[in-house]
Design a protein around this motif. Structure first.
Motif, PDB file in Angstrom:
ATOM      1  N   GLU A  40       0.827  -1.222   0.000  1.00 17.69           N
ATOM      2  CA  GLU A  40       0.000   0.000   0.000  1.00 17.69           C
ATOM      3  C   GLU A  40       0.850   1.257   0.000  1.00 17.69           C
ATOM      4  OE1 GLU A  40      -3.551   0.492   1.665  1.00 17.69           O
ATOM      5  OE2 GLU A  40      -4.191  -1.517   1.059  1.00 17.69           O
ATOM      6  N   ASP A  41       1.985   1.210   0.684  1.00 19.68           N
ATOM      7  CA  ASP A  41       2.818   2.402   0.816  1.00 19.68           C
ATOM      8  C   ASP A  41       3.474   2.744  -0.527  1.00 19.68           C
ATOM      9  OD1 ASP A  41       4.122   4.508   2.095  1.00 19.68           O
ATOM     10  OD2 ASP A  41       5.924   3.272   2.300  1.00 19.68           O
ATOM     11  N   LEU A  42       4.061   1.739  -1.164  1.00 16.75           N
ATOM     12  CA  LEU A  42       4.726   1.964  -2.450  1.00 16.75           C
ATOM     13  C   LEU A  42       3.755   1.918  -3.636  1.00 16.75           C
ATOM     14  CD1 LEU A  42       7.989  -0.143  -1.956  1.00 16.75           C
ATOM     15  CD2 LEU A  42       7.784   2.344  -1.993  1.00 16.75           C
ATOM     16  N   VAL A  43       2.511   1.584  -3.361  1.00 17.24           N
ATOM     17  CA  VAL A  43       1.491   1.395  -4.401  1.00 17.24           C
ATOM     18  C   VAL A  43       2.007   0.415  -5.465  1.00 17.24           C
ATOM     19  CG1 VAL A  43      -0.236   2.500  -5.886  1.00 17.24           C
ATOM     20  CG2 VAL A  43       0.751   3.787  -3.984  1.00 17.24           C
ATOM     21  N   LEU A  44       2.277  -0.790  -5.002  1.00 16.52           N
ATOM     22  CA  LEU A  44       2.670  -1.871  -5.909  1.00 16.52           C
ATOM     23  C   LEU A  44       1.451  -2.761  -6.120  1.00 16.52           C
ATOM     24  CD1 LEU A  44       6.113  -2.752  -4.308  1.00 16.52           C
ATOM     25  CD2 LEU A  44       5.698  -1.466  -6.424  1.00 16.52           C
ATOM     26  N   PRO A  45       1.075  -2.981  -7.377  1.00 14.31           N
ATOM     27  CA  PRO A  45      -0.154  -3.737  -7.646  1.00 14.31           C
ATOM     28  C   PRO A  45       0.063  -5.244  -7.573  1.00 14.31           C
ATOM     29  CG  PRO A  45       0.830  -3.069  -9.694  1.00 14.31           C
ATOM     30  CD  PRO A  45       1.724  -2.512  -8.614  1.00 14.31           C
ATOM     31  N   ARG A  46      -1.029  -5.959  -7.459  1.00 16.11           N
ATOM     32  CA  ARG A  46      -0.966  -7.417  -7.489  1.00 16.11           C
ATOM     33  C   ARG A  46      -0.855  -7.935  -8.916  1.00 16.11           C
ATOM     34  NH1 ARG A  46      -2.942 -10.611  -3.216  1.00 16.11           N
ATOM     35  NH2 ARG A  46      -2.627 -12.192  -4.805  1.00 16.11           N
ATOM     36  N   VAL A  47      -1.396  -7.186  -9.866  1.00 12.27           N
ATOM     37  CA  VAL A  47      -1.436  -7.672 -11.255  1.00 12.27           C
ATOM     38  C   VAL A  47      -0.952  -6.591 -12.213  1.00 12.27           C
ATOM     39  CG1 VAL A  47      -3.341  -9.315 -10.893  1.00 12.27           C
ATOM     40  CG2 VAL A  47      -3.869  -6.943 -11.471  1.00 12.27           C
ATOM     41  N   ASP A  48      -0.461  -7.004 -13.367  1.00 13.19           N
ATOM     42  CA  ASP A  48      -0.174  -6.070 -14.452  1.00 13.19           C
ATOM     43  C   ASP A  48      -1.514  -5.531 -14.973  1.00 13.19           C
ATOM     44  OD1 ASP A  48       2.505  -6.881 -14.314  1.00 13.19           O
ATOM     45  OD2 ASP A  48       2.304  -8.286 -15.987  1.00 13.19           O
ATOM     46  N   SER A  49      -1.507  -4.329 -15.507  1.00 14.44           N
ATOM     47  CA  SER A  49      -2.735  -3.799 -16.106  1.00 14.44           C
ATOM     48  C   SER A  49      -2.400  -3.086 -17.411  1.00 14.44           C
ATOM     49  CB  SER A  49      -3.444  -2.853 -15.135  1.00 14.44           C
ATOM     50  OG  SER A  49      -2.576  -1.828 -14.700  1.00 14.44           O
ATOM     51  N   THR A 177      13.772  -6.920  -3.171  1.00 18.77           N
ATOM     52  CA  THR A 177      13.722  -5.812  -2.219  1.00 18.77           C
ATOM     53  C   THR A 177      12.650  -4.810  -2.649  1.00 18.77           C
ATOM     54  OG1 THR A 177      15.282  -4.483  -3.473  1.00 18.77           O
ATOM     55  CG2 THR A 177      16.224  -6.015  -1.852  1.00 18.77           C
ATOM     56  N   ALA A 178      12.309  -3.944  -1.708  1.00 15.93           N
ATOM     57  CA  ALA A 178      11.335  -2.892  -2.010  1.00 15.93           C
ATOM     58  C   ALA A 178      11.869  -2.000  -3.125  1.00 15.93           C
ATOM     59  CB  ALA A 178      11.051  -2.066  -0.757  1.00 15.93           C
ATOM     60  N   GLN A 179      13.174  -1.759  -3.103  1.00 12.18           N
ATOM     61  CA  GLN A 179      13.765  -0.882  -4.126  1.00 12.18           C
ATOM     62  C   GLN A 179      13.664  -1.516  -5.519  1.00 12.18           C
ATOM     63  OE1 GLN A 179      17.946  -0.150  -3.716  1.00 12.18           O
ATOM     64  NE2 GLN A 179      17.829   1.812  -4.785  1.00 12.18           N
ATOM     65  N   GLU A 180      13.922  -2.816  -5.580  1.00 15.20           N
ATOM     66  CA  GLU A 180      13.802  -3.517  -6.874  1.00 15.20           C
ATOM     67  C   GLU A 180      12.361  -3.464  -7.383  1.00 15.20           C
ATOM     68  OE1 GLU A 180      17.395  -6.773  -6.175  1.00 15.20           O
ATOM     69  OE2 GLU A 180      15.328  -7.310  -5.679  1.00 15.20           O
ATOM     70  N   ALA A 181      11.439  -3.679  -6.452  1.00 15.89           N
ATOM     71  CA  ALA A 181      10.029  -3.661  -6.855  1.00 15.89           C
ATOM     72  C   ALA A 181       9.627  -2.275  -7.324  1.00 15.89           C
ATOM     73  CB  ALA A 181       9.165  -4.104  -5.682  1.00 15.89           C
ATOM     74  N   ASP A 182      10.070  -1.260  -6.599  1.00 10.24           N
ATOM     75  CA  ASP A 182       9.733   0.121  -6.963  1.00 10.24           C
ATOM     76  C   ASP A 182      10.252   0.447  -8.366  1.00 10.24           C
ATOM     77  OD1 ASP A 182       8.955   2.850  -6.690  1.00 10.24           O
ATOM     78  OD2 ASP A 182      11.017   3.343  -6.166  1.00 10.24           O
TER      79      ASP A 182
END
Ligand code: 2P0
Length: 351
Positions: A40-49, A177-182
């Motif tokens: 929620e903080d980084l706003v990373l989605p569960r799916v591609d859109s 990591t969070a950084q990689e995901a971001d």
């Protein structure tokens, strides 16, 4: 974002001087939906859109830095922003300030031509315009990919409105990591074949929704027994959609979009308590779309976090589809949108 029109940017930041930039962005409508976050903080989605940016309902946002102000001031369509809307803009500006290493507060004036909070993607155009204007005003030199990542932090769907036409927003790797995901979670343009699409928008209720998409998404992921299977099938939908876009196959694009959207609404209906954005007026329009198809015109519906229906068709058929939806939309209004441009800075003369 680099632009043909340089930002309106005063030269030296003196005491009380104003550095400012103005940007415009358009909403986008997802054909493969973003529904559910994994962070929620980084706003990373569960799916591609995957979405189409529209050529209607632009948002224009001006950001002016104020060396002498203690707080950010935000207006939305001329009225001071309050509550959650203000909190989200200030949190976004804090992020930009942190990156820029600057503390100046800002005056933000945003003019939105789309009804706010009605499932017509106002937060997508809003945060895309804010990201582009705020980055320029605070002196961050970001390319479109970095702006998409930044816009994502304001509102997930805004990452796609940085780009024009069709765009895919990558969820990024589930592990790491969070950084990689971001870094990995941004939008990019999607190549298309010979496609001349229109989205006919039936605005059935332009009022704000009772349950925000943010809340509804969270509740769906947390409580809906249908969520995981929709998320899994959405990956297959995306692959099929991309191939159909490349082939210029509007029938398959539409079929996949319609089933993906109905599936997303099914996950919400199964949430506890249920979230239902569809109204009798929505269903009347969906029935009409079926009739249009039976009459031989390829037309396919998609709905977001609201009762309004957007119908994908060939541009050449858009007039006929719009006329049919006018009949079905009772008190609503209908308009025809095409693919629109990405977010951009406006020059000093407002163009
Ligand atoms: C979409 N929607 O893909 C989906 C389909 C609504 C239904 O993106 O919490 O306002 O700010 O990241 O972007 C609406 O959600 O949510 C949305 P946040 P956002 O267009």
């Amino acid at each position: 974002m680099r632009s043909e029109h340089p930002a309106t940017l005063a030269a030296a930041p003196e005491q009380g001087a104003t550095e400012e930039a103005t940007a415009v962005a358009h909403p986008n409508i997802a054909l493969i939906k973003y529904w559910g976050k994994r962070d929620e903080d980084l706003v990373l989605p569960r799916v591609d859109s995957l979405s189409m940016t529209l050529d209607v309902f632009p948002t224009t946002t001006r950001v002016r830095l104020r060396a002498d102000a203690a707080h950010d001031q935000v207006t939305l369509n001329g009225a001071p922003a309050r509550g959650e809307a203000l909190r989200r803009v200030v949190a976004f500006l804090d992020l930009v300030r942190e990156r820029a290493g600057r503390a100046h507060r800002a005056v933000v004036d945003s003019e939105n031509t789309v009804p706010t909070g009605a499932g017509l993607a106002s937060s997508a155009s809003g945060f895309a315009a804010l990201a582009v204007a705020a980055a320029a005003a605070y002196g961050l030199d970001l390319d479109a990919t970095a702006l998409s990542r930044l816009a994502r932090r304001g509102s997930g769907s805004a990452s796609r409105s940085v780009f024009g036409g069709f765009a895919v927003w990558h969820a990024g790797p589930a592990r790491g990591t969070a950084q990689e995901a971001d870094l990995a979670s941004h939008a990019e343009p999607v190549p298309t074949g010979d496609l001349d699409p229109a989205l006919v928008v039936a605005v059935l209720d332009a009022g704000p929704k009772e349950v925000s998409s943010r809340t509804a998404m969270r509740r769906t992921v947390d409580t809906s027994p249908l969520y995981e299977s929709w998320a899994a099938s959405s990956g297959a939908d995306l692959a099929e959609m991309r191939a159909a876009l490349l082939a210029g196959d509007i029938e398959t694009v539409g079929e996949v979009a319609e089933r993906n959207a109905l599936g997303m609404h099914a996950t919400m209906l199964a949430a506890r308590p249920a979230v239902r954005y569809m109204t009798p007026a929505t269903l009347a329009v969906l029935d009409r779309v079926l009739r249009i198809r039976r009459d031989g015109v390829p037309a396919y519906a998609t709905m977001d976090a609201g009762p309004n229906v957007k119908v994908l068709c060939r541009r050449a058929d858009a007039g006929q589809v719009a006329a049919a939806l006018w009949e079905a939309a009772a008190d609503g209004t209908v308009l025809v949108a095409g693919p629109g441009p990405g977010a951009r800075l406006l020059g000093g003369d407002g163009r």
